[in-house]
Design a protein around this motif. Structure first.
Motif, mmCIF file in Angstrom:
data_model
loop_
_atom_site.group_PDB
_atom_site.id
_atom_site.type_symbol
_atom_site.label_atom_id
_atom_site.label_comp_id
_atom_site.label_asym_id
_atom_site.label_seq_id
_atom_site.Cartn_x
_atom_site.Cartn_y
_atom_site.Cartn_z
ATOM 1 N N GLY A 121 12.556 33.995 67.971
ATOM 2 C CA GLY A 121 12.495 33.007 69.445
ATOM 3 C C GLY A 121 10.889 32.156 69.477
ATOM 4 O O GLY A 121 11.152 31.067 69.599
ATOM 5 N N LEU A 122 10.063 32.865 69.177
ATOM 6 C CA LEU A 122 8.889 31.955 68.840
ATOM 7 C C LEU A 122 8.664 30.943 67.746
ATOM 8 O O LEU A 122 8.261 29.947 67.915
ATOM 9 N N ALA A 123 9.389 31.367 66.694
ATOM 10 C CA ALA A 123 9.605 30.421 65.723
ATOM 11 C C ALA A 123 10.141 29.222 66.051
ATOM 12 O O ALA A 123 9.966 27.974 65.701
ATOM 13 N N THR A 124 11.587 29.386 66.525
ATOM 14 C CA THR A 124 12.216 28.119 67.039
ATOM 15 C C THR A 124 11.595 27.343 68.253
ATOM 16 O O THR A 124 11.895 26.083 68.572
ATOM 17 N N ALA A 125 10.637 28.093 68.831
ATOM 18 C CA ALA A 125 10.035 27.451 70.073
ATOM 19 C C ALA A 125 9.307 26.436 69.494
ATOM 20 O O ALA A 125 9.017 25.159 70.120
ATOM 21 N N LEU A 126 8.618 26.337 68.193
ATOM 22 C CA LEU A 126 7.775 25.382 67.700
ATOM 23 C C LEU A 126 8.589 23.944 67.767
ATOM 24 O O LEU A 126 8.047 22.965 67.625
ATOM 25 N N TYR A 127 9.831 24.059 67.532
ATOM 26 C CA TYR A 127 11.020 22.990 67.459
ATOM 27 C C TYR A 127 10.891 22.159 68.704
ATOM 28 O O TYR A 127 11.151 20.922 68.793
ATOM 29 N N GLY A 128 10.878 23.132 69.847
ATOM 30 C CA GLY A 128 11.310 22.305 71.020
ATOM 31 C C GLY A 128 10.711 21.392 71.601
ATOM 32 O O GLY A 128 11.162 20.174 71.771
ATOM 33 N N PRO A 129 9.524 21.251 71.996
ATOM 34 C CA PRO A 129 8.726 20.007 72.509
ATOM 35 C C PRO A 129 8.357 18.871 71.532
ATOM 36 O O PRO A 129 8.466 17.796 71.945
ATOM 37 N N THR A 130 8.505 19.301 70.106
ATOM 38 C CA THR A 130 8.104 18.329 68.988
ATOM 39 C C THR A 130 9.359 17.404 68.784
ATOM 40 O O THR A 130 8.972 16.130 68.604
ATOM 41 N N ARG A 131 10.470 17.864 69.007
ATOM 42 C CA ARG A 131 11.646 16.882 68.739
ATOM 43 C C ARG A 131 11.659 15.935 69.751
ATOM 44 O O ARG A 131 12.014 14.662 69.695
ATOM 45 N N PHE A 132 11.219 16.092 70.868
ATOM 46 C CA PHE A 132 11.081 15.052 72.066
ATOM 47 C C PHE A 132 10.137 13.907 71.704
ATOM 48 O O PHE A 132 10.511 12.998 71.972
ATOM 49 N N THR A 133 8.940 14.506 71.352
ATOM 50 C CA THR A 133 7.930 13.567 71.145
ATOM 51 C C THR A 133 7.720 12.650 69.912
ATOM 52 O O THR A 133 7.582 11.448 69.766
ATOM 53 N N ILE A 134 8.589 13.303 68.979
ATOM 54 C CA ILE A 134 9.237 12.456 67.769
ATOM 55 C C ILE A 134 9.911 11.273 68.255
ATOM 56 O O ILE A 134 9.809 10.141 67.691
ATOM 57 N N PHE A 135 10.853 11.474 69.022
ATOM 58 C CA PHE A 135 11.656 10.444 69.562
ATOM 59 C C PHE A 135 11.180 9.360 70.422
ATOM 60 O O PHE A 135 11.404 8.120 70.274
ATOM 61 N N THR A 136 10.164 9.875 71.438
ATOM 62 C CA THR A 136 9.388 9.045 72.281
ATOM 63 C C THR A 136 8.620 8.061 71.533
ATOM 64 O O THR A 136 8.107 7.226 71.958
#
Length: 400
Positions: A121-136
């Motif tokens: 859960g901790l590992a996949t969390a690193l992906y969470g906010p970053t994918r949004f900021t990449i696209f914005t």
């Protein structure tokens, strides 16, 4: 019709221009694995119960810890995205996920199962906010469309991966069912490393040090404009989806009398419809704005939840599942709105901090639903989800 086709072509051309399409594909594939494998857990609940001798309350605790760890990990995920670069973080997340999936697959006791689940859960969390900021960052005028497509890719993973894991488990063992995703994580990590720049935002960051001034800066950033209202709406949406998705297959089997295969198919339908909804939600957000988009999709979800305990039979439950799947359009609106509203130099940290907050609250839902189910109150648990969703819908109508 021609206008729609022209708009779709313009959107596609813009998303692919300048090589950005490869970034969209790589991040979408990583998100499909990151979220899809988390939703493998509900499909494997019967196997966990048989292998480790645990009940629905303990299973609910396992899923609560999975989502709780995923929630907490958004804070370092967002911070690291701002500090060391978004591309670096998504690669790191995917590599760690590959290792922790193997830990879960080789668990020899319930403690190892819980430990591996928490770290996953901790590992996949690193992906969470970053994918949004990449696209914005890379799509200033098409962020909603890009995020909607990526979330649709996630729903394709949610549709396929739980069924695939369950099929593998039925013919071999659940350990192969979940362990088979490790090499997929490794392959996607290579793709992300090749496609995504180490950093997509500007070089400056407002969070180089976690000083009192920095904390005040973060607090100021996450309370600007309508962000607190949108966060409150997202809290209710998170509570609904974590409770619903954790136990929907089990609910259909225990309460509605369906076979595990039919229950898994309806569970997959929820995500399959979501994969269609999310790109439309992103396009609707770009063209019409947040309020009408959110009211439409959250309203459909709430209606389906209120109907669910009172309908029986395959066709009515298919209809209810499709309505509840409208939930999939909500996150496109709320999280894109928040990411766009945050200051540019703290998007990752701000979004990560807020996601951690609303997901910690939402993570209490599986434990609560599992406990109610153990006491024979499965229907009451889903009516509770409908009530919480109604609060979010009213906020969307009256305050956004």
């Amino acid at each position: 019709m021609r206008t729609i086709k022209r708009y779709a072509k313009e959107t596609t051309d813009d998303l692919w221009a300048g090589g950005r399409g490869w970034i969209l594909l790589a991040v979408g594939a990583g998100w499909a694995l990151s979220i899809g494998v988390r939703f493998v857990y509900p499909a494997l609940v019967p196997y966990f119960q048989d292998d480790f001798g645990i009940g629905l309350t303990t299973t609910g605790l396992l899923l609560t810890l999975l989502w709780g760890a995923y929630a907490i990990g958004h804070v370092p995920g967002g911070f690291l995205g701002d500090r060391i670069g978004e591309g670096t973080v998504v690669v790191l997340s995917t590599l760690i996920s590959a290792g922790t999936v193997l830990v879960v697959a080789t668990a020899i006791n319930v403690w190892m199962l819980f430990a591996g689940t928490i770290v996953f859960g901790l590992a996949t969390a690193l992906y969470g906010p970053t994918r949004f900021t990449i696209f914005t960052d890379i799509y200033p005028n098409r962020a909603g469309s890009a995020i909607g497509l990526t979330m649709a890719a996630g729903n394709l993973g949610n549709t396929v991966f739980p069924v695939a894991a369950a099929v593998i488990a039925s013919y071999t063992t659940w350990r192969y069912g979940i362990g088979s995703f490790s090499p997929l994580f490794l392959g996607v990590a290579v793709g992300l490393w090749m496609a995504v720049p180490n950093r997509t935002s500007g070089g400056g960051s407002a969070v180089d040090e976690l000083s009192s001034d920095t904390l005040a800066r973060i607090r100021s950033g996450i309370t600007r404009e309508s962000i607190p209202i949108v966060v409150a709406i997202q809290v209710t949406a998170s509570f609904v989806i974590q409770g619903f998705s954790s136990f929907y297959p089990t609910y259909l089997t225990v309460t509605k009398g369906f076979s595990p295969a039919v229950a898994a198919t309806l569970f997959g339908l929820f995500f399959a419809v979501g994969a269609v909804i999310q790109p439309f939600s992103g396009t609707m957000l770009d063209r019409l704005g947040a309020r009408p988009t959110l009211v439409l999709y959250f309203g459909g979800c709430v209606a389906g939840l209120w109907l669910l305990p009172f309908v029986d039979g395959l066709v009515p439950l298919v209809a209810a599942t499709v309505l509840i799947s409208s939930w999939n359009g909500c996150g496109v609106v709320t999280q894109t709105y928040i990411a766009d509203s945050l200051p540019d130099d703290m998007q990752g940290t701000g979004l990560g901090t807020l996601k951690a907050g609303w997901m910690v609250v939402g993570a209490t839902s599986p434990l609560l639903i599992g406990t109610l189910a153990d006491y024979g109150s499965f229907d009451h648990g889903f009516l509770l989800l409908a009530s919480v969703g109604t609060v979010g819908l009213l906020l969307s109508i009256t305050r956004l």
